[in-house]
Design a protein around this motif. Structure first.
Motif, PDB file in Angstrom:
ATOM      1  N   ARG A 436      -2.416   0.678  -2.279  1.00  0.00           N
ATOM      2  CA  ARG A 436      -2.022   2.091  -2.162  1.00  0.00           C
ATOM      3  C   ARG A 436      -2.793   2.950  -3.156  1.00  0.00           C
ATOM      4  NH1 ARG A 436       2.537  -0.815  -2.182  1.00  0.00           N
ATOM      5  NH2 ARG A 436       2.914  -0.412  -4.389  1.00  0.00           N
ATOM      6  N   ARG A 437      -2.892   4.234  -2.803  1.00  0.00           N
ATOM      7  CA  ARG A 437      -3.441   5.252  -3.692  1.00  0.00           C
ATOM      8  C   ARG A 437      -2.443   6.403  -3.763  1.00  0.00           C
ATOM      9  NH1 ARG A 437      -9.138   4.658  -4.248  1.00  0.00           N
ATOM     10  NH2 ARG A 437     -10.025   3.116  -2.807  1.00  0.00           N
ATOM     11  N   GLN A 438      -2.338   7.039  -4.925  1.00  0.00           N
ATOM     12  CA  GLN A 438      -1.393   8.152  -5.059  1.00  0.00           C
ATOM     13  C   GLN A 438      -1.814   9.075  -6.187  1.00  0.00           C
ATOM     14  OE1 GLN A 438       2.657   7.045  -6.038  1.00  0.00           O
ATOM     15  NE2 GLN A 438       3.485   8.948  -5.232  1.00  0.00           N
ATOM     16  N   ARG A 439      -1.885  10.366  -5.876  1.00  0.00           N
ATOM     17  CA  ARG A 439      -2.095  11.365  -6.914  1.00  0.00           C
ATOM     18  C   ARG A 439      -0.735  11.837  -7.411  1.00  0.00           C
ATOM     19  NH1 ARG A 439      -7.326  12.769  -7.349  1.00  0.00           N
ATOM     20  NH2 ARG A 439      -8.665  12.524  -5.515  1.00  0.00           N
ATOM     21  N   PRO A 440      -0.592  12.142  -8.702  1.00  0.00           N
ATOM     22  CA  PRO A 440       0.690  12.608  -9.223  1.00  0.00           C
ATOM     23  C   PRO A 440       1.212  13.806  -8.437  1.00  0.00           C
ATOM     24  CG  PRO A 440      -0.819  12.125 -11.024  1.00  0.00           C
ATOM     25  CD  PRO A 440      -1.606  11.995  -9.761  1.00  0.00           C
ATOM     26  N   GLY A 441       2.468  13.717  -8.019  1.00  0.00           N
ATOM     27  CA  GLY A 441       3.085  14.801  -7.275  1.00  0.00           C
ATOM     28  C   GLY A 441       2.849  14.741  -5.782  1.00  0.00           C
ATOM     29  N   GLU A 442       2.074  13.772  -5.323  1.00  0.00           N
ATOM     30  CA  GLU A 442       1.795  13.648  -3.898  1.00  0.00           C
ATOM     31  C   GLU A 442       2.322  12.317  -3.373  1.00  0.00           C
ATOM     32  OE1 GLU A 442      -2.327  14.149  -3.114  1.00  0.00           O
ATOM     33  OE2 GLU A 442      -2.502  16.055  -4.197  1.00  0.00           O
ATOM     34  N   ALA A 443       2.458  12.239  -2.066  1.00  0.00           N
ATOM     35  CA  ALA A 443       2.928  11.001  -1.447  1.00  0.00           C
ATOM     36  C   ALA A 443       1.834   9.943  -1.510  1.00  0.00           C
ATOM     37  CB  ALA A 443       3.334  11.256   0.006  1.00  0.00           C
ATOM     38  N   ALA A 444       2.242   8.687  -1.604  1.00  0.00           N
ATOM     39  CA  ALA A 444       1.293   7.586  -1.659  1.00  0.00           C
ATOM     40  C   ALA A 444       0.610   7.394  -0.309  1.00  0.00           C
ATOM     41  CB  ALA A 444       1.998   6.297  -2.081  1.00  0.00           C
ATOM     42  N   THR A 445      -0.665   7.010  -0.370  1.00  0.00           N
ATOM     43  CA  THR A 445      -1.442   6.712   0.831  1.00  0.00           C
ATOM     44  C   THR A 445      -1.710   5.220   0.883  1.00  0.00           C
ATOM     45  OG1 THR A 445      -2.538   8.876   0.720  1.00  0.00           O
ATOM     46  CG2 THR A 445      -3.564   7.180   2.089  1.00  0.00           C
ATOM     47  N   VAL A 446      -1.308   4.583   1.974  1.00  0.00           N
ATOM     48  CA  VAL A 446      -1.529   3.148   2.129  1.00  0.00           C
ATOM     49  C   VAL A 446      -2.983   2.906   2.520  1.00  0.00           C
ATOM     50  CG1 VAL A 446      -0.872   1.065   3.385  1.00  0.00           C
ATOM     51  CG2 VAL A 446       0.870   2.770   2.776  1.00  0.00           C
ATOM     52  N   GLU A 447      -3.631   2.021   1.790  1.00  0.00           N
ATOM     53  CA  GLU A 447      -5.024   1.699   2.076  1.00  0.00           C
ATOM     54  C   GLU A 447      -5.096   0.913   3.388  1.00  0.00           C
ATOM     55  OE1 GLU A 447      -9.086   1.880   0.419  1.00  0.00           O
ATOM     56  OE2 GLU A 447      -7.206   2.972   0.226  1.00  0.00           O
ATOM     57  N   PRO A 448      -5.917   1.328   4.333  1.00  0.00           N
ATOM     58  CA  PRO A 448      -5.984   0.613   5.615  1.00  0.00           C
ATOM     59  C   PRO A 448      -6.537  -0.793   5.443  1.00  0.00           C
ATOM     60  CG  PRO A 448      -7.747   2.234   5.456  1.00  0.00           C
ATOM     61  CD  PRO A 448      -6.850   2.470   4.277  1.00  0.00           C
ATOM     62  N   MET A 449      -6.068  -1.693   6.287  1.00  0.00           N
ATOM     63  CA  MET A 449      -6.578  -3.061   6.257  1.00  0.00           C
ATOM     64  C   MET A 449      -8.003  -3.084   6.784  1.00  0.00           C
ATOM     65  SD  MET A 449      -3.299  -5.374   7.404  1.00  0.00           S
ATOM     66  CE  MET A 449      -4.263  -6.863   7.181  1.00  0.00           C
ATOM     67  N   GLY A 450      -8.750  -4.058   6.308  1.00  0.00           N
ATOM     68  CA  GLY A 450     -10.134  -4.174   6.720  1.00  0.00           C
ATOM     69  C   GLY A 450     -10.272  -4.777   8.104  1.00  0.00           C
ATOM     70  N   ARG A 451     -11.495  -5.003   8.468  1.00  0.00           N
ATOM     71  CA  ARG A 451     -11.813  -5.526   9.799  1.00  0.00           C
ATOM     72  C   ARG A 451     -11.339  -6.971   9.932  1.00  0.00           C
ATOM     73  NH1 ARG A 451     -17.981  -6.811  11.709  1.00  0.00           N
ATOM     74  NH2 ARG A 451     -17.515  -7.670  13.775  1.00  0.00           N
ATOM     75  N   SER A 452     -10.833  -7.320  11.108  1.00  0.00           N
ATOM     76  CA  SER A 452     -10.490  -8.702  11.416  1.00  0.00           C
ATOM     77  C   SER A 452     -11.155  -9.082  12.735  1.00  0.00           C
ATOM     78  CB  SER A 452      -8.978  -8.898  11.503  1.00  0.00           C
ATOM     79  OG  SER A 452      -8.433  -8.121  12.548  1.00  0.00           O
ATOM     80  N   GLU A 453     -11.580 -10.342  12.817  1.00  0.00           N
ATOM     81  CA  GLU A 453     -12.322 -10.781  13.998  1.00  0.00           C
ATOM     82  C   GLU A 453     -12.005 -12.245  14.279  1.00  0.00           C
ATOM     83  OE1 GLU A 453     -17.008 -11.404  15.367  1.00  0.00           O
ATOM     84  OE2 GLU A 453     -16.490 -10.695  13.353  1.00  0.00           O
ATOM     85  N   ARG A 454     -11.616 -12.547  15.516  1.00  0.00           N
ATOM     86  CA  ARG A 454     -11.350 -13.933  15.880  1.00  0.00           C
ATOM     87  C   ARG A 454     -12.685 -14.661  16.024  1.00  0.00           C
ATOM     88  NH1 ARG A 454      -7.764 -17.265  17.038  1.00  0.00           N
ATOM     89  NH2 ARG A 454      -6.097 -15.713  16.902  1.00  0.00           N
ATOM     90  N   ILE A 455     -12.790 -15.800  15.347  1.00  0.00           N
ATOM     91  CA  ILE A 455     -14.062 -16.535  15.383  1.00  0.00           C
ATOM     92  C   ILE A 455     -13.891 -17.968  15.882  1.00  0.00           C
ATOM     93  CG2 ILE A 455     -15.084 -15.126  13.570  1.00  0.00           C
ATOM     94  CD1 ILE A 455     -14.663 -17.465  11.675  1.00  0.00           C
ATOM     95  N   ILE A 456     -12.675 -18.524  15.784  1.00  0.00           N
ATOM     96  CA  ILE A 456     -12.418 -19.827  16.392  1.00  0.00           C
ATOM     97  C   ILE A 456     -11.091 -19.764  17.138  1.00  0.00           C
ATOM     98  CG2 ILE A 456     -13.735 -21.167  14.700  1.00  0.00           C
ATOM     99  CD1 ILE A 456     -11.112 -21.908  13.348  1.00  0.00           C
ATOM    100  N   LYS A 457     -10.886 -20.670  18.068  1.00  0.00           N
ATOM    101  CA  LYS A 457      -9.666 -20.686  18.867  1.00  0.00           C
ATOM    102  C   LYS A 457      -8.481 -21.144  18.015  1.00  0.00           C
ATOM    103  CE  LYS A 457     -11.883 -23.307  21.725  1.00  0.00           C
ATOM    104  NZ  LYS A 457     -12.333 -24.163  22.853  1.00  0.00           N
TER     105      LYS A 457
END
Length: 680
Positions: A436-457
Motif C-alpha cells: 500500500r501507499r498513503q499520503r498523510p490525510g488521504e486514503a491508502a492506495t493498494v498497490e496492484p498485483m503484478g503480471r501473472s502467466e500460466r506456464i505449466i499445466k
C-alpha cells in the motif's frame, strides 16, 4: 533699469537650475523606469528571503505496520560569520559543545569572513543533548534550522530491502532509492520579510508542500528476523562468505522475508574504504550457477513435452555416460532410476538423459518461461537478469549442462519465482514487495498485483510437488523435514568458477528451494550459501536445508497455517550426509561470465572446439582444480592447505604425509576426497 551684469548672472543661474532639474529628472527616470526592476530585485533580496519548506520523508512500514524507516525532526546549527564578535571564542564554544575540531572550524569562519559570506553550516542534524546545551547559552549569533533525520528503529532488520539515505535525505540503496521520488514528496516555498536588522516580521506561503508517501511492505518482521538469525548461524558454521534467504507467498508473490549476509545498520554511515561492504542485496543483484535445484525446471519441461512420467525408468549407466564423444562420470553409480528418483537422489546423468529427451529448443523455452534470463520485476534497484545464453550460442554439450544447472546463472529471487510456479499450480507471478501507499490525510492506495502467466499445466505442478516431496522424504533433502507439516524441495551444490585461476574450485554454492505444506503451499523459501567447502559438509542438503527447516517452521507458525501431519510424528533427523551428495558436475560447462544485462555470449575454448572431447589440460580446467601436493607435510599443515583450497582430505596414519591419492597435480573429480597416508 536692470543692470546688464545682473541679468546675465540671473540667466546663468536659471540655466544652471534648469540643467540641474534636467539631470535630476533624467536620474529619476533612470531610477524609476530604466533601473526599476534591478533596484526592486536588490531591495527584495535585502528585505525578502525565499525559504524552502522541507517535508519529512514518508515512513516505511512492514505488513503489520511496524515502522522500518521513519524521519524525525532534528536541529542543525549555522552562523553568520560577519555577525560573530569574536571568532576564536565562537570556535571554542561550538567545538566543545558539538565535538568538532576547533581549529578547522576557526579556519572556515575566517575564510567566510574574508569572502564576505554571511552563512556557514556548523553541524547538521545534531543530537538532542547538543541542541539543548547550545540553546541554553542564549547566543544571538547562533542559528538553528529544523531538518529531518532518517531513523531505522529496527537497525539492520531488512536493511537490504529498506535501504538507506545520504546526508541530504536522498535514497542511495534499496527501496529508499527506487521509491525516492514517492517517499521524499515535494517541498514548498515561503517568502519571509525582514527588517534592517534582518529580523523576520512577516511571511507568506508561495507554494504548499506535498508530503511524502508512506509505504507498507509485504515483509513480515518476525519471519525476517528468523531468516536473518538462521542465515547468520549457517554462514558462520559453514565458514562460507555470503548467503541469502528469500521467503515468498507463492499465490500472491508477496515477499515475506529477504535476508542477506553480511548485513549493515543503515543508521550508521558507511566508513571510508568500506562504502559497499555488506550493503549489496545478494538476493537480487548477485547471480550464481544454481546447480541441481535447476533439475526442477528440467523435469517440469519433460513432464510437459515428453511421455516421461515419475515412474519412467531412466538409464544412468552405473555412473558413467558418453555424451558427444566425452565420457561423463556421475557422483552416483546407479544403473537405472525412475524419473522421481533421479530428482530425489539428484542423479546428474539421469538429468542429462531427461534433458536430451526434452531437446535444446524446448528446454530453452521452459527455462525462459520460468523467468530465467530476465528480471523478476521486484521493485528494488540493481536487479540482475542473471545469465541465459541464446539458443544459437549453445554448444552440443550445453543441453547436459543446463539440465543440471550449469551454463545458467540465477538470483535467489528468480529461484523463488520459479519454485512458486510449482507451488501455486503452474503460474508465474511477479514478486510483490509493496502492498500500500498513503499520503498523510488521504486514503491508502493498494498497490496492484503484478503480471501473472500460466506456464505449466496444473497436473504438471501437482506431479512435481509429489516428486519434490520425495527429495525430502528419501532423497538429498532430508534435512528439510518439518515437524507437523509436509514439505517439498530440491537441493543443489554447484562448483564456483574462479575467474583468476580460470578453474572450477572445490568451493560451492549450496542451495535449497522448497515449500510447505504439500497440498496447499503457503510459503516458498530459497536458501543459498556461497563459498561453502569441505566436501559433503558444503552441499546444499547439509548447509542450506536446515536453514529452510528453521525459517519455514517459524513462518508457518507465524502465519497460523494448519498442520497436516500428526503431532506425534517421529520422523528422525538426518545424522548422515553421505547420501546427500547433490553436486552437479562442472566438467560439461562453458565457463560462466559476469551475469548482467546483455550477458548472453559464451567464451571458452570448448566452444571453439565445437564441443569435442578436450585434451588433458583442458579437461583439468573443466573438472576442477589440481590436487595439491601434500607429501612431506604434517597433518596440521595438510589440513590448513586443504581448508584454503577447499579440497576435502581423508587422513590415514600419523607423522608426515608419504603417499596421496590422487597424486599431486591431477584433476580431482567433483565430490572426491584426497586420501593422504602418513608415516613416521
Amino acid at each position: 533699469m536692470f543692470d546688464t551684469n545682473s541679468t546675465k548672472r540671473l540667466h546663468l543661474l536659471a540655466r544652471i537650475a534648469f540643467l540641474w532639474i534636467f539631470v535630476v529628472l533624467i536620474r529619476l527616470v533612470h531610477l524609476q523606469v530604466w533601473s526599476h526592476d534591478d533596484f526592486q530585485r536588490q531591495a527584495q533580496s535585502q528585505q525578502q528571503k525565499t525559504i524552502e519548506i522541507q517535508v519529512p520523508r514518508g515512513t516505511i512500514y512492514d505488513r503489520a505496520n511496524l515502522p522500518l524507516a521513519m524521519s524525525l525532526p532534528v536541529d542543525s546549527v549555522c552562523v553568520n560569520p560577519l555577525r560573530i564578535p569574536d571568532l576564536e571564542v565562537a570556535a571554542s564554544i561550538l567545538g566543545r559543545v558539538l565535538k568538532i575540531d576547533e581549529g578547522e572550524l576557526l579556519y572556515k569562519m575566517k575564510l567566510a569572513v574574508d569572502n564576505q559570506k554571511g552563512f556557514l553550516w556548523i553541524k547538521r542534524k545534531i543530537e538532542p543533548d547538543e541542541s539543548t546545551r547550545l540553546r541554553s547559552l542564549n547566543l544571538d549569533w547562533i542559528e538553528f534550522r529544523s531538518e529531518s533525520k532518517r531513523f531505522y528503529p529496527s537497525n539492520s532488520l531488512a536493511a537490504h530491502v529498506v535501504g538507506s539515505v545520504d546526508h541530504d535525505e536522498k535514497g542511495n540503496s534499496g527501496l529508499e532509492l527506487s521509491q525516492n521520488e514517492s517517499l521524499q514528496g515535494r517541498p514548498g516555498e515561503m517568502q519571509m520579510f525582514r527588517d534592517v536588522k534582518q529580523h523576520a516580521f512577516d511571511a507568506q506561503i508561495e507554494s504548499e508542500a506535498e508530503m511524502g508517501e508512506n509505504i507498507t511492505l509485504s515483509i513480515d518482521s518476525r519471519i525476517q528476523s528468523v531468516a536473518e538469525r538462521e542465515l547468520k548461524i549457517a554462514v558462520e558454521k559453514a565458514q562460507c562468505k555470503t548467503g541469502s534467504v528469500v521467503a515468498m507467498n507463492p499465490k500472491t508473490g508477496e515477499i515475506l522475508a529477504m535476508a542477506n549476509y553480511p548485513t549493515f545498520d543503515p543508521n550508521e554511515p558507511p566508513t571510508r574504504g568500506s562504502a559497499t561492504a555488506g550493503r549489496t542485496n545478494l538476493a537480487v543483484s548477485t547471480p550464481f550457477e544454481p546447480g541441481s535445484v535447476f533439475k526442477v525446471i528440467t523435469l517440469s519441461a519433460a513432464l510437459e513435452t515428453t511421455h516421461l512420467r515419475p515412474e519412467s525408468v531412466i538409464p544412468c549407466g552405473n555412473g558413467s555416460f558418453k555424451l558427444f564423444g566425452r565420457v561423463i562420470h556421475d557422483t552416483h553409480s546407479y544403473g537405472a532410476l525412475t524419473m522421481a528418483d533421479v530428482l530425489a537422489k539428484s542423479s546428474n546423468i539421469g538429468a542429462i538423459q531427461i534433458g536430451l529427451k526434452v531437446g535444446d529448443e524446448r528446454l530453452y523455452d521452459y527455462v525462459r518461461r520460468f523467468g530465467f534470463g530476465q528480471r523478476s520485476g521486484v521493485p528494488l534497484p540493481g536487479e540482475s537478469v542473471g545469465l541465459l545464453r541464446k539458443l544459437r550460442q549453445w554448444q552440443k554439450t550445453s543441453i547436459g549442462s543446463v539440465a543440471m544447472g550449469h551454463e545458467v546463472m540465477a538470483t535467489a529471487v528468480q529461484l523463488a519465482q520459479a519454485c512458486s510456479v510449482v507451488a501455486n499450480g503452474g503460474t508465474r507471478i511477479t514478486p510483490r514487495l509493496i502492498l500500500r501507499r498513503q499520503r498523510p490525510g488521504e486514503a491508502a492506495t493498494v498497490e496492484p498485483m503484478g503480471r501473472s502467466e500460466r506456464i505449466i499445466k496444473p497436473e504438471t505442478a501437482i506431479t512435481m510437488r509429489q516428486m519434490m516431496e520425495g527429495v525430502v522424504l528419501h532423497g538429498t533433502g532430508k534435512g528439510a523435514r518439518l515437524k507437523g507439516y509436509t514439505s517439498a524441495g530440491k537441493t543443489g551444490s554447484a562448483q564456483i568458477f574462479d575467474f583468476a585461476t580460470k578453474q572450477y574450485t572445490h568451493h560451492y554454492n549450496g542451495s535449497f528451494m522448497g515449500f510447505a505444506p504439500i497440498t496447499n503451499p503457503a510459503v516458498v523459501i530459497v536458501v543459498t550459501l556461497n563459498g561453502t567447502s569441505g566436501g559433503s559438509a558444503g552441499y546444499g542438503g547439509v548447509v542450506s536445508a536446515p536453514v529452510f527447516r528453521e525459517v519455514m517452521t517459524a513462518a508457518l507458525r507465524i502465519l497460523d497455517v494448519p498442520k497436516d501431519l500428526p503431532e506425534n510424528d517421529k520422523t528422525p533427523r538426518v545424522d548422515d550426509s553421505a547420501d546427500m551428495n547433490d553436486l552437479s558436475i562442472a566438467e560439461l560447462s562453458n565457463p560462466p561470465e559476469s551475469a548482467d544485462e546483455g550477458s548472453s555470449t559464451a567464451v571458452s575454448s570448448l566452444a571453439q572446439n565445437g564441443g569435442e572431447s578436450p585434451g588433458p589440460d583442458q579437461r583439468a580446467f573443466l573438472i576442477g582444480p589440481k590436487t595439491p601436493d601434500f607429501q612431506g607435510k604434517t597433518i596440521r599443515a595438510v589440513l590448513e592447505q586443504s581448508s584454503e583450497s577447499g579440497v576435502a582430505v581423508e587422513i590415514m596414519g600419523s607423522g608426515l604425509a608419504r603417499v596421496q591419492e590422487p597424486p599431486a597435480g591431477s584433476a580431482l573429480p567433483p565430490g572426491r576426497k584426497v586420501r593422504v597416508r602418513f608415516a613416521r
